[in-house]
Scaffold this active site. Structure first.
Site, short mmCIF file in Angstrom:
data_model
loop_
_atom_site.label_atom_id
_atom_site.label_comp_id
_atom_site.label_asym_id
_atom_site.label_seq_id
_atom_site.Cartn_x
_atom_site.Cartn_y
_atom_site.Cartn_z
N HIS A 178 0.81 -1.22 0.00
CA HIS A 178 0.00 0.00 0.00
C HIS A 178 0.84 1.27 0.00
CE1 HIS A 178 0.50 -0.01 4.42
NE2 HIS A 178 0.12 1.25 4.40
N HIS A 240 7.68 -2.02 1.97
CA HIS A 240 7.44 -0.57 1.87
C HIS A 240 8.74 0.23 1.65
CE1 HIS A 240 3.64 -1.83 3.23
NE2 HIS A 240 3.76 -1.61 4.53
N LYS A 334 8.89 0.55 15.61
CA LYS A 334 7.63 0.69 16.34
C LYS A 334 7.90 1.40 17.66
CE LYS A 334 4.77 -2.21 13.99
NZ LYS A 334 3.61 -1.66 13.27
C1 BG6 Z 1 1.67 -2.33 7.47
C2 BG6 Z 1 2.45 -2.99 8.57
O1 BG6 Z 1 2.01 -2.85 6.22
O2 BG6 Z 1 1.94 -0.93 7.47
C3 BG6 Z 1 2.12 -2.38 9.93
O3 BG6 Z 1 2.14 -4.38 8.61
C4 BG6 Z 1 2.29 -0.86 9.86
O4 BG6 Z 1 2.93 -2.93 10.96
C5 BG6 Z 1 1.53 -0.28 8.67
O5 BG6 Z 1 1.79 -0.32 11.08
C6 BG6 Z 1 1.82 1.21 8.52
O6 BG6 Z 1 1.07 1.75 7.44
P1 BG6 Z 1 0.74 3.30 7.40
O7 BG6 Z 1 0.03 3.48 6.10
O8 BG6 Z 1 -0.12 3.59 8.59
O9 BG6 Z 1 2.05 4.02 7.47
#
Ligand code: BG6
Length: 481
Positions: A178, A240, A334
């Site tokens: 995403h 990501h 985290k």
């Molecule tokens: C997810 C991870 O893909 O992305 C999570 O599994 C993380 O651990 C999340 O919290 C963060 O996404 P965003 O869009 O909130 O930065």
């Protein structure tokens, strides 16, 4: 202009789970309200729970209220009437036959299947769809969206690719990340290739180093057991963060209208990533703070002697003509002080400073903010008003929210819309995923090494600062430039 997708059945495996409630349904609802979901399309939820159509609709209505807040009754009613439920397991061929019969009754030939389920179900779902003959139909599209994590290392990703490709062609596959659909990530391409002023300085001739940060203030949010098996490298580094790195470093593709033209360029970058030496990486794990925030080892579902890393900082190098000698520092963790994701390009310092005062002057910085407050800032040196020449730092800022008076779509909205349109540009290809696993392998294979501790709510372990200080650099933070 909004483009309407073709009429189809959108099948969600694991429809009663958290991802469907938090992301998929809100995204489908937004597409429906925008007129981008064909008014004749249907949503078919599939899960093991004992529910019927009405029961699923009620559940999803409650979830929408909780995650979206503002839901229009008339819009919801128009969508709800097209939501259906099929109860079934993931290993039962008979259940896929029932799904096939229900889809035939609904009469939509084009299908999207979404695996909103734990990774161990991906192969059974693929095989179940194939056994019921749902994976292909001439004259219709059958697309499969696969959630992350795609494998847990290079070998398992290769095996998963091979199993999935026994039944589905690569052009039917949509592997999700995403981060690629975040506006700033997409805008990177426009910034670089839609302007003439950036690309000429986008190389080791002008750039000193690049920093990519994804900091989160949340912990593992009840997903302790999942996180134990994944840790920060599998959860966000492999996907990501390396995707962002690929977007920063890739060569200009000939076109963005061809998914493979873009993905070919990203794969070249991922393959050119040099191995990280243990000396160039720091793994950390959060410990409780004085305010009573629990440490990682005290989280539910986590081994009290866990070695799983919740933080990592690593230096990557790219063996290419454009990037040789430019370190890419990447970090994520985290339970840090705040949530912030950004890419910072730090330019070289001016070669000669013809004014009195402290030298060297700081290099200019281009900061691309993904979270919070998506936007771009250029930090550079300017004269402070007054007699003589005193130099201070100033900033040119652009923020999406204030500049464009438009709602910023959630990445899942963009991704589902692209799947419906058959556009795979923002999805990962098989070779891309494998190249990413190869690049992080040195970070996964660290034997019995224990991550260094860092306090919950802090900026991360001090060892991560040392990583840069050894090379006379510091991590970017507002005010540090
Ligand atoms: C997810 C991870 O893909 O992305 C999570 O599994 C993380 O651990 C999340 O919290 C963060 O996404 P965003 O869009 O909130 O930065």
């Amino acid at each position: 202009m909004t483009e309407r997708s073709p009429r189809c059945a959108f099948v969600i495996f694991g429809v009663t789970g958290d991802l469907a409630a938090r992301k998929l349904l809100p995204a489908l609802y937004a597409l429906h309200v925008d007129g981008r979901l064909h008014p004749d399309s249907v949503v078919v939820g599939y899960a093991r729970s004992d529910l019927d159509d009405e029961g699923l609709r009620q559940r999803l209505r409650d979830a929408l209220g909780e995650h979206l807040g503002d839901v229009d009754d008339a819009d919801w009613d128009a969508l709800a009437g097209r939501i259906h439920y099929v109860r079934g397991g993931y290993d039962e061929p008979d259940d896929y036959e029932r799904l096939a019969r229900r889809l035939a009754e609904l009469g939509r030939d084009d299908h999207v299947y979404y695996t909103s389920t734990p990774p161990e179900t991906y192969c059974p779902i693929v095989e179940g769809l194939a056994s019921a003959g749902l994976h292909r139909q001439s004259g219709a599209f059958r697309r499969l969206v696969i959630e992350k994590p795609f494998g847990h290392d290079l070998d398992s990703a290769r095996q998963l690719n091979a199993r999935v490709q026994e039944h589905f062609d690569e052009r039917q596959l949509f592997r999700i990340d995403h981060y690629l659909a975040k506006e700033t990530a997409q805008n990177l391409a426009v910034l670089r290739f839609g302007n003439a002023i950036f690309e000429p300085v986008w190389s080791n001739r002008f750039i000193d180093h690049v920093q990519i940060t994804m900091a989160e203030d949340i912990g593992v949010e009840g997903r302790g057991a999942f996180y134990e098996a994944s840790g920060v490298i599998r959860d966000v580094f492999q996907n990501h963060l390396l995707q962002l790195l690929a977007l920063v470093a890739m060569e200009p593709p000939t076109t963005f209208s061809d998914a493979d033209a873009v993905r070919d360029e990203k794969v070249k970058v991922l393959r050119a990533l040099a191995c990280i030496s243990p000396h160039d990486a720091v793994l950390g794990q959060y410990v409780g703070d004085d305010d009573g925030t629990v440490g990682y080892q005290q989280e539910e579902g986590v081994d009290p002697d866990s070695h799983t890393a919740t933080y990592a900082a690593a230096m990557f190098e790219l063996k290419t003509w454009r990037w040789a000698g430019v370190p890419f520092y990447v970090r994520s963790g985290k339970r840090l002080a705040s949530k912030a994701s950004e890419i910072v390009l730090v330019f070289k310092t001016p070669p000669h400073v013809p004014f009195d005062g402290p030298t060297p002057l700081p290099g200019d910085r281009l900061v691309l903010r993904l979270v919070p407050d998506e936007g771009i800032s250029l930090r550079f040196n300017a004269k402070i008003p007054g007699q003589g020449i005193d130099v201070g730092r100033v900033s040119l800022d652009f923020a999406y929210r204030t500049h464009f008076e438009r709602r910023i779509p959630d990445p899942y909205e963009t991704l589902l819309s692209d799947v419906l349109a058959g556009d795979a540009t923002l999805f990962m290809r098989a070779d891309e995923v494998e190249a990413q696993w190869r690049a992080v392998a040195p970070l996964l294979d660290r034997g019995d090494e224990r991550p260094v501790p860092y306090r919950a709510g802090s900026l991360g372990p001090p060892e991560a600062d040392t990583l840069l200080e050894r090379q006379r650099r510091t991590w970017h933070s507002p005010g540090s430039d």
